[in-house]
Design a protein around this motif. Structure first.
Motif, short mmCIF file in Angstrom:
data_model
loop_
_atom_site.label_atom_id
_atom_site.label_comp_id
_atom_site.label_asym_id
_atom_site.label_seq_id
_atom_site.Cartn_x
_atom_site.Cartn_y
_atom_site.Cartn_z
N TYR A 281 84.61 -20.40 -33.82
CA TYR A 281 85.11 -20.68 -35.17
C TYR A 281 84.55 -19.72 -36.21
CZ TYR A 281 87.05 -24.92 -33.17
OH TYR A 281 87.78 -25.80 -32.40
N ASN A 282 83.73 -18.76 -35.79
CA ASN A 282 83.36 -17.69 -36.71
C ASN A 282 84.63 -16.98 -37.17
OD1 ASN A 282 80.69 -18.33 -36.19
ND2 ASN A 282 80.37 -16.64 -34.76
N GLU A 283 84.66 -16.51 -38.42
CA GLU A 283 85.92 -15.99 -38.98
C GLU A 283 85.69 -14.72 -39.79
OE1 GLU A 283 89.77 -17.61 -41.55
OE2 GLU A 283 88.05 -18.91 -41.18
N PRO B 33 71.54 -16.04 -46.11
CA PRO B 33 70.92 -17.25 -45.56
C PRO B 33 71.99 -18.24 -45.09
CG PRO B 33 70.00 -16.70 -47.71
CD PRO B 33 71.22 -15.85 -47.53
N CYS B 34 71.57 -19.16 -44.24
CA CYS B 34 72.47 -20.22 -43.79
C CYS B 34 72.79 -21.14 -44.95
CB CYS B 34 71.80 -21.01 -42.66
SG CYS B 34 72.78 -22.39 -42.06
N GLU B 35 74.06 -21.51 -45.06
CA GLU B 35 74.50 -22.40 -46.13
C GLU B 35 74.91 -23.74 -45.55
OE1 GLU B 35 77.65 -20.28 -47.94
OE2 GLU B 35 76.38 -18.68 -48.74
N GLY B 36 74.30 -24.81 -46.01
CA GLY B 36 74.70 -26.15 -45.61
C GLY B 36 74.21 -26.58 -44.25
N GLY C 246 74.86 -20.31 -39.85
CA GLY C 246 75.77 -20.40 -40.98
C GLY C 246 75.67 -19.13 -41.81
N GLY C 247 76.24 -19.14 -43.01
CA GLY C 247 76.15 -17.98 -43.88
C GLY C 247 77.14 -16.89 -43.51
N LYS C 248 76.81 -15.66 -43.89
CA LYS C 248 77.74 -14.55 -43.71
C LYS C 248 77.02 -13.29 -43.25
CE LYS C 248 81.23 -15.90 -47.17
NZ LYS C 248 80.80 -17.30 -47.25
N LEU C 249 77.77 -12.43 -42.54
CA LEU C 249 77.39 -11.06 -42.29
C LEU C 249 78.38 -10.17 -43.03
CD1 LEU C 249 76.59 -10.90 -38.44
CD2 LEU C 249 75.04 -11.37 -40.33
N THR C 250 77.88 -9.27 -43.86
CA THR C 250 78.74 -8.38 -44.64
C THR C 250 78.46 -6.94 -44.25
OG1 THR C 250 78.75 -9.94 -46.49
CG2 THR C 250 79.47 -7.69 -46.95
N THR D 31 82.19 -14.79 -41.61
CA THR D 31 81.63 -16.09 -41.97
C THR D 31 81.25 -16.82 -40.70
OG1 THR D 31 83.01 -16.21 -43.96
CG2 THR D 31 82.08 -18.28 -43.14
N ILE D 32 80.01 -17.24 -40.63
CA ILE D 32 79.46 -17.90 -39.44
C ILE D 32 79.70 -19.40 -39.53
CG2 ILE D 32 77.41 -18.32 -38.04
CD1 ILE D 32 78.34 -15.41 -38.05
N ASP D 33 80.35 -19.94 -38.52
CA ASP D 33 80.58 -21.38 -38.49
C ASP D 33 79.25 -22.11 -38.26
OD1 ASP D 33 82.86 -23.55 -38.23
OD2 ASP D 33 81.40 -23.97 -36.63
N SER D 34 79.06 -23.21 -38.97
CA SER D 34 77.76 -23.90 -38.92
C SER D 34 77.71 -24.97 -37.84
CB SER D 34 77.46 -24.54 -40.28
OG SER D 34 78.49 -25.46 -40.64
N SER D 35 78.80 -25.15 -37.08
CA SER D 35 78.76 -26.12 -35.99
C SER D 35 78.18 -25.46 -34.74
CB SER D 35 80.17 -26.64 -35.70
OG SER D 35 81.01 -25.60 -35.24
N LYS D 36 77.86 -26.27 -33.76
CA LYS D 36 77.33 -25.72 -32.51
C LYS D 36 78.46 -25.12 -31.70
CE LYS D 36 73.33 -28.78 -32.14
NZ LYS D 36 72.64 -29.78 -31.32
#
Length: 496
Positions: free
Chosen positions: A400-402, A349-352, A374-378, A424-429
């Motif tokens: 900014y995804n990392e 799920p999206c975090e923050g 946001g959140g993560k793909l593993t 890790t998905i960046d939560s900014s636009k």
């Protein structure tokens, strides 16, 4: 034109002042010209110099010589020189015409030479004449001067700078053209309704000799699961003139809309989401012979039997819950686990963030997307395997995804070697909109790619007329092959 320019020539400006307009050179009306080719090194602000190739037209009238095409931005402009004792000399400050920069400011431009020390940073040079030395056979001119599309008559400040300039005359002989390369590929987009391709396409043969562009053309191919076929560029009818659909495009042809000359751009109108690769091949008809270059391929996506594919666009809209502006049916509020072949993908799920990760029906695609805020793909594979490459097909991607390992390229391809990879998905636009992910893995016990079904034996090969051909035959071939699962299939492929 409505088209998006796929790649843009940089125009260099360092202008302090400019001269007034002059008279352009006008050749005699009965001047007979021949096609020539300029090769040089062009100044580039990011790479210092890049290879330059331009088509020229040269005509001789007694001791006068006229050249058209030295100004890349005003290709119809002429300069005039004098032929004396095996040399062609051109005076400086011949007026080309006016050019405008990106802000709409106009500058008068002039032919000029200058010392090549300009490329080493010398800035106190004056415009100079240019002398070409002509070889004994008259088909090769060389000069020690740099060429400038200048904006001054009392200094050097230009739109274009060339050094190591050679002018060569093509001869009408059989030759194998050098394969073009693909500078840029623009996938078909539902919002624009077209895709496109841009080429680096110097008109030379495999040995670097100039070719007649009037005898040169190219073909664009698509590869869909090893089935290769030409892409047809559609006809354009405008102002009462109709152009036919083109599968082979002449080098110099432009309709001003779907096709730009010299391979600068060609646009097509078919969805490209299933393309595994696009290719381009040059065709030359010199010396009454037709020859073909090798096909240059740009790989876009692994074949289905070479990867595990998470295709969100292919999810059934009738059975897959998706969110809308009034429904959260597709919201991901806890870990969502997907399995394709030997690859497990966990979407957290999206975090923050205020918006949940979710399945969403994209209006333009009319297909489901995975939208991430946001959140993560593993990504995980069994202990005896490693993830070697992942292709991400995105409507939008946040830079900014990392990733926690490996390398990630500008064309959204991850490369590395890991049993587990976390994104890790960046939560900014902007939010990340994923259409599809293709994951290539390797079985470390066998050392080969983990695939579900691949060809293991070619039983028979035919040409398009059904005649048997040898294994070494090249071109479009029909093959009867046995797969790893024992199934026999007939496939059509371009042997490269």
């Amino acid at each position: 034109m409505k088209k998006i320019v796929l790649f843009v020539m940089t125009m260099m400006l360092a202008v302090a002042s400019w001269a007034q307009s002059g008279e352009v050179v006008t050749p005699p009306t009965d001047l007979q010209t021949e096609e020539w080719l300029l090769t040089a090194q062009r100044y580039d602000p990011t790479e210092y110099t890049v290879d330059a190739v331009q088509t020229l037209y040269i005509g001789v009238d007694d001791q006068d010589v006229y050249v058209k095409g030295l100004n890349l931005y005003l290709p119809e402009a002429w300069v005039k020189g004098t032929l004396v004792n095996g040399q062609a000399t051109f005076a400086a400050n011949q007026y080309y015409g006016s050019l405008a920069d990106d802000e709409g400011t106009s500058y008068d431009t002039y032919f000029a030479g200058c010392d090549v020390s300009w490329f080493d940073g010398v800035s106190t040079l004056q415009p100079s004449y240019v002398t070409f030395t002509i070889n004994e056979t008259g088909d090769r001119w060389t000069t020690t001067s740099a060429l400038v599309v200048n904006t001054l008559t009392d200094g050097i400040a230009g739109f274009d700078f060339l050094k190591d300039v050679v002018l060569a005359k093509p001869h009408d002989v059989a030759a194998t053209p050098k394969a073009p390369t693909i500078a840029n590929f623009m996938p078909y987009d539902n919002t624009e309704g077209y895709g496109g391709i841009s080429l680096n396409f110097p008109p030379v043969d495999v040995d670097g000799n100039p070719l007649l562009t009037s005898k040169l053309s190219y073909i664009i191919y698509k590869d869909v699961e090893r089935l290769c076929s030409p892409i047809t560029i559609p006809a354009l009818q405008e102002d009462g003139e109709t152009f036919v659909d083109m599968m082979e495009i002449p080098y110099n042809f432009t309709d001003g809309y779907n096709i730009e000359a010299r391979g600068y751009a060609a646009y097509f109108y078919e969805p490209s989401a299933d393309f595994n690769a696009v290719g381009v091949q040059a065709v030359y008809r010199g010396g009454d012979e037709t020859t073909f270059s090798e096909i240059t391929w740009l790989n876009l996506m692994p074949y289905a039997d070479e990867s595990a594919v998470f295709d969100f666009n292919a999810l059934d809209k009738d059975t897959t819950p998706y969110s809308t502006s009034s429904s959260g049916a597709g919201d991901i509020t806890e870990d969502k686990v997907l399995q394709q072949d030997n690859v497990m993908l966990t979407i957290s799920p999206c975090e923050g963030g205020n918006t949940p990760n979710r399945y969403w029906l994209d209006y333009n695609l009319q297909a489901i997307q995975l939208r991430l805020y946001g959140g993560k793909l593993t990504f995980e594979v069994p202990a005896n395997c490693t993830i070697e490459k992942m292709y991400f097909y995105a409507g939008d991607w946040n830079d900014y995804n990392e990733f926690d390992s490996g390398e990630f390229s500008d064309d959204l391809v991850w490369s590395g070697s890991a049993q587990k990879v976390v994104l890790t998905i960046d939560s900014s636009k902007p939010n990340t909109k994923l259409n599809k992910i293709a994951v290539m893995t390797k079985d470390n016990l066998t050392g080969i790619s983990t695939v579900s079904e691949i060809p293991v034996e070619t039983l028979r090969s035919f040409d398009l007329q059904g005649r048997a051909v040898k294994e070494a035959a090249r071109g479009m071939i029909i093959e009867q092959v046995r797969m790893t699962n024992g199934q026999v299939k007939t496939i059509k492929r371009m042997r490269r």
